[in-house]
Design a protein around this motif. Sequence first.
Motif, PDB file in Angstrom:
ATOM      1  N   LYS A 132     -56.949  -4.192-128.505  1.00  0.00           N
ATOM      2  CA  LYS A 132     -55.828  -3.608-129.247  1.00  0.00           C
ATOM      3  C   LYS A 132     -56.138  -2.244-129.841  1.00  0.00           C
ATOM      4  N   SER A 133     -57.407  -1.853-129.824  1.00  0.00           N
ATOM      5  CA  SER A 133     -57.782  -0.584-130.442  1.00  0.00           C
ATOM      6  C   SER A 133     -58.923   0.040-129.657  1.00  0.00           C
ATOM      7  N   GLU A 134     -59.218   1.278-129.997  1.00  0.00           N
ATOM      8  CA  GLU A 134     -60.331   1.991-129.369  1.00  0.00           C
ATOM      9  C   GLU A 134     -61.649   1.272-129.658  1.00  0.00           C
ATOM     10  N   LYS A 135     -61.771   0.732-130.863  1.00  0.00           N
ATOM     11  CA  LYS A 135     -62.975  -0.026-131.242  1.00  0.00           C
ATOM     12  C   LYS A 135     -63.136  -1.253-130.340  1.00  0.00           C
ATOM     13  N   ASP A 136     -62.050  -1.999-130.141  1.00  0.00           N
ATOM     14  CA  ASP A 136     -62.079  -3.157-129.246  1.00  0.00           C
ATOM     15  C   ASP A 136     -62.458  -2.738-127.829  1.00  0.00           C
ATOM     16  N   TYR A 137     -61.929  -1.611-127.410  1.00  0.00           N
ATOM     17  CA  TYR A 137     -62.185  -1.095-126.068  1.00  0.00           C
ATOM     18  C   TYR A 137     -63.672  -0.781-125.878  1.00  0.00           C
ATOM     19  N   ILE A 138     -64.263  -0.091-126.827  1.00  0.00           N
ATOM     20  CA  ILE A 138     -65.685   0.260-126.750  1.00  0.00           C
ATOM     21  C   ILE A 138     -66.550  -0.999-126.776  1.00  0.00           C
ATOM     22  N   GLU A 139     -66.184  -1.946-127.619  1.00  0.00           N
ATOM     23  CA  GLU A 139     -66.924  -3.212-127.654  1.00  0.00           C
ATOM     24  C   GLU A 139     -66.847  -3.933-126.315  1.00  0.00           C
ATOM     25  N   ALA A 140     -65.677  -3.917-125.696  1.00  0.00           N
ATOM     26  CA  ALA A 140     -65.511  -4.568-124.401  1.00  0.00           C
ATOM     27  C   ALA A 140     -66.358  -3.876-123.337  1.00  0.00           C
ATOM     28  N   LEU A 141     -66.374  -2.535-123.354  1.00  0.00           N
ATOM     29  CA  LEU A 141     -67.197  -1.794-122.391  1.00  0.00           C
ATOM     30  C   LEU A 141     -68.681  -2.120-122.561  1.00  0.00           C
ATOM     31  N   LYS A 158     -60.991 -11.592-126.460  1.00  0.00           N
ATOM     32  CA  LYS A 158     -59.764 -11.327-127.204  1.00  0.00           C
ATOM     33  C   LYS A 158     -59.084 -10.102-126.613  1.00  0.00           C
ATOM     34  N   PRO A 159     -57.810  -9.917-126.890  1.00  0.00           N
ATOM     35  CA  PRO A 159     -57.101  -8.741-126.374  1.00  0.00           C
ATOM     36  C   PRO A 159     -57.720  -7.446-126.904  1.00  0.00           C
ATOM     37  N   LEU A 205     -67.158 -11.581-117.192  1.00  0.00           N
ATOM     38  CA  LEU A 205     -67.148 -10.197-116.703  1.00  0.00           C
ATOM     39  C   LEU A 205     -65.819  -9.872-116.012  1.00  0.00           C
ATOM     40  N   GLU A 206     -65.351 -10.765-115.172  1.00  0.00           N
ATOM     41  CA  GLU A 206     -64.093 -10.538-114.465  1.00  0.00           C
ATOM     42  C   GLU A 206     -62.906 -10.451-115.417  1.00  0.00           C
ATOM     43  N   VAL A 207     -62.865 -11.321-116.408  1.00  0.00           N
ATOM     44  CA  VAL A 207     -61.758 -11.303-117.375  1.00  0.00           C
ATOM     45  C   VAL A 207     -61.806 -10.032-118.216  1.00  0.00           C
ATOM     46  N   LEU A 208     -62.981  -9.673-118.703  1.00  0.00           N
ATOM     47  CA  LEU A 208     -63.111  -8.458-119.510  1.00  0.00           C
ATOM     48  C   LEU A 208     -62.745  -7.213-118.706  1.00  0.00           C
ATOM     49  N   THR A 209     -63.165  -7.181-117.468  1.00  0.00           N
ATOM     50  CA  THR A 209     -62.850  -6.034-116.610  1.00  0.00           C
ATOM     51  C   THR A 209     -61.343  -5.892-116.437  1.00  0.00           C
ATOM     52  N   THR A 210     -60.657  -6.985-116.269  1.00  0.00           N
ATOM     53  CA  THR A 210     -59.202  -6.968-116.141  1.00  0.00           C
ATOM     54  C   THR A 210     -58.549  -6.444-117.421  1.00  0.00           C
ATOM     55  N   LEU A 211     -59.054  -6.894-118.562  1.00  0.00           N
ATOM     56  CA  LEU A 211     -58.511  -6.422-119.845  1.00  0.00           C
ATOM     57  C   LEU A 211     -58.751  -4.919-120.023  1.00  0.00           C
ATOM     58  N   VAL A 212     -59.947  -4.467-119.680  1.00  0.00           N
ATOM     59  CA  VAL A 212     -60.273  -3.042-119.810  1.00  0.00           C
ATOM     60  C   VAL A 212     -59.389  -2.211-118.875  1.00  0.00           C
TER      61      VAL A 212
END
Length: 123
Positions: A7-16, A4-5, A35-42
């Motif tokens: 949109k917040s710091e919480k989402d960012y930490i979860e993605a990392l 998912k996109p 991994l490639e898609v998440l890395t692009t989003l991050v």
Amino acid sequence: MNIKPIKSEKDYIEALNHIESLMDAKSNTSQMDELEVLTTLVEAYEEQYYKIEAPDPIQAIKFRMEQEGLKQKDLVAIVGSKSRVSEILNKKRKLTIEMIRNLHTQLHIPIESLFLDYKINCT
């Protein structure tokens, strides 16, 4: 894959954290695709919210000197006299076009970093 996109710091930490869990993914697998898609989003999120400003030219020179283990005397052939090197590194004198060219050519400092404006110390 449930991506998912960010949109917040919480989402960012979860993605990392999720990226970290996928670091051992094998090529040509759904985990590697994820991994490639998440890395692009991050990267997009970090570009927007964690932008790192370019260093001023003198910081760039000092950083390269540190990387290469250079001393002020090593810049004499590039910039001019010992006093000129000191004036440049202490921001008492601006870089000239010739100095910028030499620093770029000999120390491989990106030319766009050397052309950035910076304040001269008047004291």
